[in-house]
Design a protein around this motif. Sequence first.
Motif, mmCIF file in Angstrom:
data_model
loop_
_atom_site.group_PDB
_atom_site.id
_atom_site.type_symbol
_atom_site.label_atom_id
_atom_site.label_comp_id
_atom_site.label_asym_id
_atom_site.label_seq_id
_atom_site.Cartn_x
_atom_site.Cartn_y
_atom_site.Cartn_z
ATOM 1 N N GLY A 124 0.816 -1.206 0.000
ATOM 2 C CA GLY A 124 0.000 0.000 0.000
ATOM 3 C C GLY A 124 0.848 1.253 0.000
ATOM 4 N N TYR A 125 0.734 2.032 -1.063
ATOM 5 C CA TYR A 125 1.392 3.338 -1.163
ATOM 6 C C TYR A 125 2.903 3.254 -1.008
ATOM 7 N N LEU A 126 3.490 2.267 -1.650
ATOM 8 C CA LEU A 126 4.946 2.119 -1.654
ATOM 9 C C LEU A 126 5.578 2.798 -2.856
ATOM 10 N N LEU A 127 5.076 2.516 -4.044
ATOM 11 C CA LEU A 127 5.789 2.841 -5.277
ATOM 12 C C LEU A 127 6.007 4.334 -5.480
ATOM 13 N N ARG A 128 5.067 5.154 -5.071
ATOM 14 C CA ARG A 128 5.235 6.602 -5.290
ATOM 15 C C ARG A 128 6.332 7.189 -4.413
ATOM 16 N N ASN A 129 6.773 6.418 -3.414
ATOM 17 C CA ASN A 129 7.757 6.923 -2.459
ATOM 18 C C ASN A 129 9.156 6.370 -2.670
ATOM 19 N N VAL A 130 9.403 5.703 -3.787
ATOM 20 C CA VAL A 130 10.729 5.151 -4.046
ATOM 21 C C VAL A 130 11.367 5.869 -5.226
ATOM 22 N N ALA A 131 12.685 5.904 -5.242
ATOM 23 C CA ALA A 131 13.409 6.586 -6.309
ATOM 24 C C ALA A 131 13.513 5.746 -7.570
ATOM 25 N N ASP A 132 13.480 4.412 -7.424
ATOM 26 C CA ASP A 132 13.658 3.507 -8.564
ATOM 27 C C ASP A 132 12.530 2.492 -8.572
ATOM 28 N N LEU A 133 11.418 2.867 -9.188
ATOM 29 C CA LEU A 133 10.231 2.008 -9.198
ATOM 30 C C LEU A 133 10.495 0.657 -9.857
ATOM 31 N N PRO A 134 11.137 0.589 -11.033
ATOM 32 C CA PRO A 134 11.408 -0.726 -11.629
ATOM 33 C C PRO A 134 12.237 -1.634 -10.742
ATOM 34 N N ALA A 135 13.223 -1.066 -10.009
ATOM 35 C CA ALA A 135 14.061 -1.887 -9.134
ATOM 36 C C ALA A 135 13.247 -2.493 -8.000
ATOM 37 N N VAL A 136 12.306 -1.736 -7.468
ATOM 38 C CA VAL A 136 11.465 -2.234 -6.377
ATOM 39 C C VAL A 136 10.546 -3.341 -6.880
ATOM 40 N N LEU A 137 9.958 -3.164 -8.055
ATOM 41 C CA LEU A 137 9.107 -4.212 -8.617
ATOM 42 C C LEU A 137 9.929 -5.430 -9.024
ATOM 43 N N ARG A 138 11.174 -5.219 -9.448
ATOM 44 C CA ARG A 138 12.058 -6.341 -9.797
ATOM 45 C C ARG A 138 12.333 -7.209 -8.564
ATOM 46 N N GLU A 139 12.545 -6.571 -7.422
ATOM 47 C CA GLU A 139 12.750 -7.305 -6.173
ATOM 48 C C GLU A 139 11.502 -8.128 -5.820
ATOM 49 N N GLN A 140 10.328 -7.557 -6.045
ATOM 50 C CA GLN A 140 9.098 -8.291 -5.758
ATOM 51 C C GLN A 140 8.955 -9.499 -6.689
ATOM 52 N N HIS A 141 9.311 -9.309 -7.942
ATOM 53 C CA HIS A 141 9.278 -10.418 -8.890
ATOM 54 C C HIS A 141 10.238 -11.519 -8.449
ATOM 55 N N ARG A 142 11.387 -11.133 -7.941
ATOM 56 C CA ARG A 142 12.399 -12.108 -7.507
ATOM 57 C C ARG A 142 11.894 -12.991 -6.366
ATOM 58 N N VAL A 143 11.256 -12.389 -5.363
ATOM 59 C CA VAL A 143 10.864 -13.154 -4.179
ATOM 60 C C VAL A 143 9.500 -13.823 -4.324
ATOM 61 N N LEU A 211 8.872 -7.016 -16.703
ATOM 62 C CA LEU A 211 9.542 -7.846 -15.700
ATOM 63 C C LEU A 211 9.101 -9.305 -15.746
ATOM 64 N N GLY A 212 8.063 -9.596 -16.523
ATOM 65 C CA GLY A 212 7.603 -10.973 -16.629
ATOM 66 C C GLY A 212 6.294 -11.258 -15.924
ATOM 67 N N PHE A 213 5.533 -10.214 -15.612
ATOM 68 C CA PHE A 213 4.205 -10.412 -15.057
ATOM 69 C C PHE A 213 3.175 -10.500 -16.184
ATOM 70 N N ARG A 214 2.094 -11.179 -15.904
ATOM 71 C CA ARG A 214 1.006 -11.311 -16.880
ATOM 72 C C ARG A 214 -0.333 -11.100 -16.158
ATOM 73 N N ASP A 215 -1.432 -11.189 -16.913
ATOM 74 C CA ASP A 215 -2.777 -11.016 -16.347
ATOM 75 C C ASP A 215 -2.849 -9.748 -15.506
ATOM 76 N N ILE A 216 -2.413 -8.652 -16.096
ATOM 77 C CA ILE A 216 -2.328 -7.369 -15.387
ATOM 78 C C ILE A 216 -3.649 -6.618 -15.535
ATOM 79 N N GLY A 217 -4.123 -6.115 -14.432
ATOM 80 C CA GLY A 217 -5.347 -5.316 -14.466
ATOM 81 C C GLY A 217 -5.363 -4.297 -13.361
ATOM 82 N N TRP A 218 -6.354 -3.398 -13.394
ATOM 83 C CA TRP A 218 -6.466 -2.400 -12.337
ATOM 84 C C TRP A 218 -7.885 -1.856 -12.272
ATOM 85 N N ARG A 219 -8.184 -1.268 -11.141
ATOM 86 C CA ARG A 219 -9.477 -0.626 -10.919
ATOM 87 C C ARG A 219 -9.234 0.680 -10.170
#
Length: 235
Positions: A124-143, A211-219
Amino acid sequence: MTTDRTQDGKGSDVHGIFQKIAGYYDRMNFVMTLGRHEKWCREVAARVAPARGGQLLDLATGTGVIALEAARRYPTVTVTGADFSAEMLRRAKAKPGADAVRWQHADATDLPFEDESFDGITEGYLLRNVADLPAVLREQHRVLKPGGRVVILETCPPSGLVEPVVKWGMRVIVPLLGQVVARDRKSYTYLESSTRAFETPQSIAVVLRGLGFRDIGWRKKFFGTNVILWATKAN
């Protein structure tokens, strides 16, 4: 919100803000969303749907709203709530049901977990507060395990016919609420400006897909100022 997410000035500044606002964070979220914030957190927990007996990571856990809801919803799942703010974690640990969650101080840019450790990730409300958004999502993809889902609650820059009115309201009302409710106009001026300047869901989706995610959606929620996004790590 997850120790310094970055080692640069922004990471240090953001860490200081969230340490400072921890005591009235829940109250301000309630006021700014007219009571909708907890409902959105319940939707995030519902959408992640980790495997029975699995592992769930709630990043930027803050005061633990999503993590605690996930622990209630999925009693067989081990829920870890991670954040960079020790004060936020202290308040999360004091809430009813907190013993059902593993709380951990963590850096979202360098997560202290093995590859493919989790069946699901929420935040919740993480991505807008980081300097490198792709790096943070890459870490999430890794784990995240293959087939696991990430569900993101974020702010969203308003668009469409209501954009001028909503932007005016955010620029004027959010800092004013910070002054009245929390006696902290400066912190909420930053939070308002970071909302207006943040990426669109479409932009985040492009990063997730790359990064290799699929079935992406949003509301989108609340006049388009908040959004819930979800994506699944490809097998």
